[in-house]
Motif scaffolding. Sequence first.
Motif, PDB file in Angstrom:
ATOM      1  N   LEU A  92      -5.234  -1.310  -2.763  1.00 32.26           N
ATOM      2  CA  LEU A  92      -4.516  -2.021  -1.626  1.00 32.26           C
ATOM      3  C   LEU A  92      -4.603  -1.508  -0.467  1.00 32.26           C
ATOM      4  CD1 LEU A  92      -1.250  -1.957  -4.168  1.00 32.26           C
ATOM      5  CD2 LEU A  92      -2.468  -4.043  -3.248  1.00 32.26           C
ATOM      6  N   THR A  93      -5.255  -0.176  -0.252  1.00 30.95           N
ATOM      7  CA  THR A  93      -5.297   0.260   1.017  1.00 30.95           C
ATOM      8  C   THR A  93      -6.626  -0.191   1.609  1.00 30.95           C
ATOM      9  OG1 THR A  93      -4.043   2.310   0.463  1.00 30.95           O
ATOM     10  CG2 THR A  93      -5.325   2.372   2.634  1.00 30.95           C
ATOM     11  N   ALA A 141       0.773  -1.538   0.087  1.00 29.81           N
ATOM     12  CA  ALA A 141       0.028   0.115   0.053  1.00 29.81           C
ATOM     13  C   ALA A 141       0.805   1.172  -0.148  1.00 29.81           C
ATOM     14  CB  ALA A 141      -0.862   0.114   1.227  1.00 29.81           C
ATOM     15  N   TYR A 142       1.819   1.417   0.961  1.00 32.05           N
ATOM     16  CA  TYR A 142       2.683   2.731   0.889  1.00 32.05           C
ATOM     17  C   TYR A 142       3.610   2.547  -0.156  1.00 32.05           C
ATOM     18  CZ  TYR A 142       6.686   1.306   3.998  1.00 32.05           C
ATOM     19  OH  TYR A 142       7.774   0.778   4.188  1.00 32.05           O
ATOM     20  N   GLY A 143       3.984   1.460  -0.556  1.00 33.30           N
ATOM     21  CA  GLY A 143       4.947   1.565  -1.725  1.00 33.30           C
ATOM     22  C   GLY A 143       4.382   2.278  -3.088  1.00 33.30           C
ATOM     23  N   THR A 144       3.004   1.744  -3.069  1.00 33.33           N
ATOM     24  CA  THR A 144       2.164   2.314  -4.295  1.00 33.33           C
ATOM     25  C   THR A 144       1.804   3.722  -3.972  1.00 33.33           C
ATOM     26  OG1 THR A 144       1.413   0.101  -4.693  1.00 33.33           O
ATOM     27  CG2 THR A 144       0.170   1.817  -5.766  1.00 33.33           C
ATOM     28  N   PHE A 174       3.284  12.154   0.934  1.00 36.11           N
ATOM     29  CA  PHE A 174       4.380  11.566   1.596  1.00 36.11           C
ATOM     30  C   PHE A 174       3.761  11.251   2.946  1.00 36.11           C
ATOM     31  CE2 PHE A 174       8.588  11.397   3.528  1.00 36.11           C
ATOM     32  CZ  PHE A 174       9.221  10.980   2.558  1.00 36.11           C
ATOM     33  N   THR A 175       2.923  12.419   3.615  1.00 33.59           N
ATOM     34  CA  THR A 175       2.123  12.209   4.610  1.00 33.59           C
ATOM     35  C   THR A 175       1.367  10.829   4.755  1.00 33.59           C
ATOM     36  OG1 THR A 175       2.216  14.818   4.861  1.00 33.59           O
ATOM     37  CG2 THR A 175       0.733  13.484   6.468  1.00 33.59           C
ATOM     38  N   LEU A 176       0.504  10.845   3.628  1.00 31.86           N
ATOM     39  CA  LEU A 176      -0.067   9.589   3.897  1.00 31.86           C
ATOM     40  C   LEU A 176       0.707   8.397   3.699  1.00 31.86           C
ATOM     41  CD1 LEU A 176      -3.569   9.352   1.669  1.00 31.86           C
ATOM     42  CD2 LEU A 176      -1.783   7.331   1.504  1.00 31.86           C
ATOM     43  N   GLY A 177       1.879   8.299   3.139  1.00 30.13           N
ATOM     44  CA  GLY A 177       2.530   7.125   3.074  1.00 30.13           C
ATOM     45  C   GLY A 177       3.244   6.642   4.313  1.00 30.13           C
ATOM     46  N   ALA A 178       3.524   7.978   4.953  1.00 31.77           N
ATOM     47  CA  ALA A 178       3.843   7.886   6.508  1.00 31.77           C
ATOM     48  C   ALA A 178       3.013   7.204   7.275  1.00 31.77           C
ATOM     49  CB  ALA A 178       4.296   9.126   7.191  1.00 31.77           C
ATOM     50  N   ALA A 179       1.600   7.566   7.110  1.00 32.72           N
ATOM     51  CA  ALA A 179       0.438   7.247   7.892  1.00 32.72           C
ATOM     52  C   ALA A 179       0.471   5.593   7.676  1.00 32.72           C
ATOM     53  CB  ALA A 179      -0.653   7.799   7.545  1.00 32.72           C
ATOM     54  N   LEU A 180       0.723   5.009   6.502  1.00 35.33           N
ATOM     55  CA  LEU A 180       0.275   3.626   6.030  1.00 35.33           C
ATOM     56  C   LEU A 180       1.687   3.086   6.887  1.00 35.33           C
ATOM     57  CD1 LEU A 180      -1.067   3.766   2.385  1.00 35.33           C
ATOM     58  CD2 LEU A 180      -1.929   2.924   4.606  1.00 35.33           C
ATOM     59  N   ALA A 181       2.791   3.665   6.955  1.00 30.54           N
ATOM     60  CA  ALA A 181       4.021   3.007   7.443  1.00 30.54           C
ATOM     61  C   ALA A 181       3.939   3.050   9.061  1.00 30.54           C
ATOM     62  CB  ALA A 181       5.070   3.844   7.100  1.00 30.54           C
ATOM     63  N   ASP A 182       2.978   3.739   9.603  1.00 37.25           N
ATOM     64  CA  ASP A 182       2.888   3.946  11.133  1.00 37.25           C
ATOM     65  C   ASP A 182       1.528   3.163  11.508  1.00 37.25           C
ATOM     66  OD1 ASP A 182       2.568   4.311  13.844  1.00 37.25           O
ATOM     67  OD2 ASP A 182       2.671   6.702  13.239  1.00 37.25           O
ATOM     68  N   ILE A 233      -2.459   4.782 -10.857  1.00 41.23           N
ATOM     69  CA  ILE A 233      -1.801   4.311  -9.876  1.00 41.23           C
ATOM     70  C   ILE A 233      -2.556   4.728  -8.610  1.00 41.23           C
ATOM     71  CG2 ILE A 233       0.190   4.715  -8.795  1.00 41.23           C
ATOM     72  CD1 ILE A 233       1.510   5.431 -11.385  1.00 41.23           C
ATOM     73  N   CYS A 234      -3.019   5.877  -8.411  1.00 41.03           N
ATOM     74  CA  CYS A 234      -3.879   5.992  -6.993  1.00 41.03           C
ATOM     75  C   CYS A 234      -5.021   5.350  -7.170  1.00 41.03           C
ATOM     76  CB  CYS A 234      -4.554   7.532  -7.503  1.00 41.03           C
ATOM     77  SG  CYS A 234      -5.366   8.144  -6.010  1.00 41.03           S
ATOM     78  N   ARG A 235      -5.820   4.713  -7.945  1.00 38.99           N
ATOM     79  CA  ARG A 235      -6.991   3.964  -7.737  1.00 38.99           C
ATOM     80  C   ARG A 235      -6.361   2.367  -7.516  1.00 38.99           C
ATOM     81  NH1 ARG A 235     -11.760   6.039  -6.999  1.00 38.99           N
ATOM     82  NH2 ARG A 235     -12.492   6.970  -8.987  1.00 38.99           N
ATOM     83  N   ARG A 236      -5.197   2.018  -7.915  1.00 34.37           N
ATOM     84  CA  ARG A 236      -4.672   0.912  -7.340  1.00 34.37           C
ATOM     85  C   ARG A 236      -4.040   0.953  -5.738  1.00 34.37           C
ATOM     86  NH1 ARG A 236       1.122  -0.084  -8.253  1.00 34.37           N
ATOM     87  NH2 ARG A 236       0.673   0.930 -10.351  1.00 34.37           N
ATOM     88  N   ALA A 237      -3.272   2.355  -5.726  1.00 35.13           N
ATOM     89  CA  ALA A 237      -3.019   2.518  -4.213  1.00 35.13           C
ATOM     90  C   ALA A 237      -4.465   2.397  -3.385  1.00 35.13           C
ATOM     91  CB  ALA A 237      -2.643   3.852  -3.909  1.00 35.13           C
ATOM     92  N   GLU A 238      -5.534   2.942  -3.933  1.00 36.69           N
ATOM     93  CA  GLU A 238      -6.705   3.042  -2.845  1.00 36.69           C
ATOM     94  C   GLU A 238      -7.130   1.265  -3.090  1.00 36.69           C
ATOM     95  OE1 GLU A 238     -11.333   4.480  -3.218  1.00 36.69           O
ATOM     96  OE2 GLU A 238      -9.932   4.462  -5.092  1.00 36.69           O
TER      97      GLU A 238
END
Length: 183
Positions: free
Chosen positions: A134-135, A30-33, A65-73, A127-132
């Motif tokens: 996966l999340t 998720a956060y990689g995407t 970047f903030t959203l990725g950090a949120a997923l990594a936490d 890519i956003c739709r894929r990230a969604e």
Amino acid sequence: MKIYTKTGDDGLTGILGSKRLRKDDARIEAYGTVDELNAAVGMARAMKLPPEQDELAARLQDELFTLGAALADPDPQGRFHNQIDDGHVAGLEAAIDAMTEELAPMRTFILPGGSPAAAQIHVARTICRRAERLTVHLANLPDEDVPTPLLIYLNRLSDLLFVLARTVNHREGVADVPWISKK
């Protein structure tokens, strides 16, 4: 300082906190995407967006970047876990509404394309739709906590990216590419 640490050579990677996960873990996917999405937005910016749209894209990169950090936490009490909130979603909606005002109403489906920058924004949208997806998958796993605003943000962001691509085409005097059914 060397860029390579060799700590991931065993197929594991660190997340916020002391936990290590497999590199194919749903959280890492998720956060990689989201990181890939951020790079795609950066590529669109490198194509020289109109100033107002570039400013918006820069804001989106910061928020991603903030959203990725949120997923990594993964810790609900963690420093980054709840950094994306309803205010971020409202900001996306305001930007969508503002851009939509200057666009002609859609009469057909739009194919990804137009100017190179708009086409790249369409790539970012997919890519956003894929990230969604996966999340959402991550959020539905047992013992995983994904704040609801992250899911809403990604859903709204794909809408914004669609409107942004149309706006860039409009500002550059390039027509959207309509889909014409063969039937």
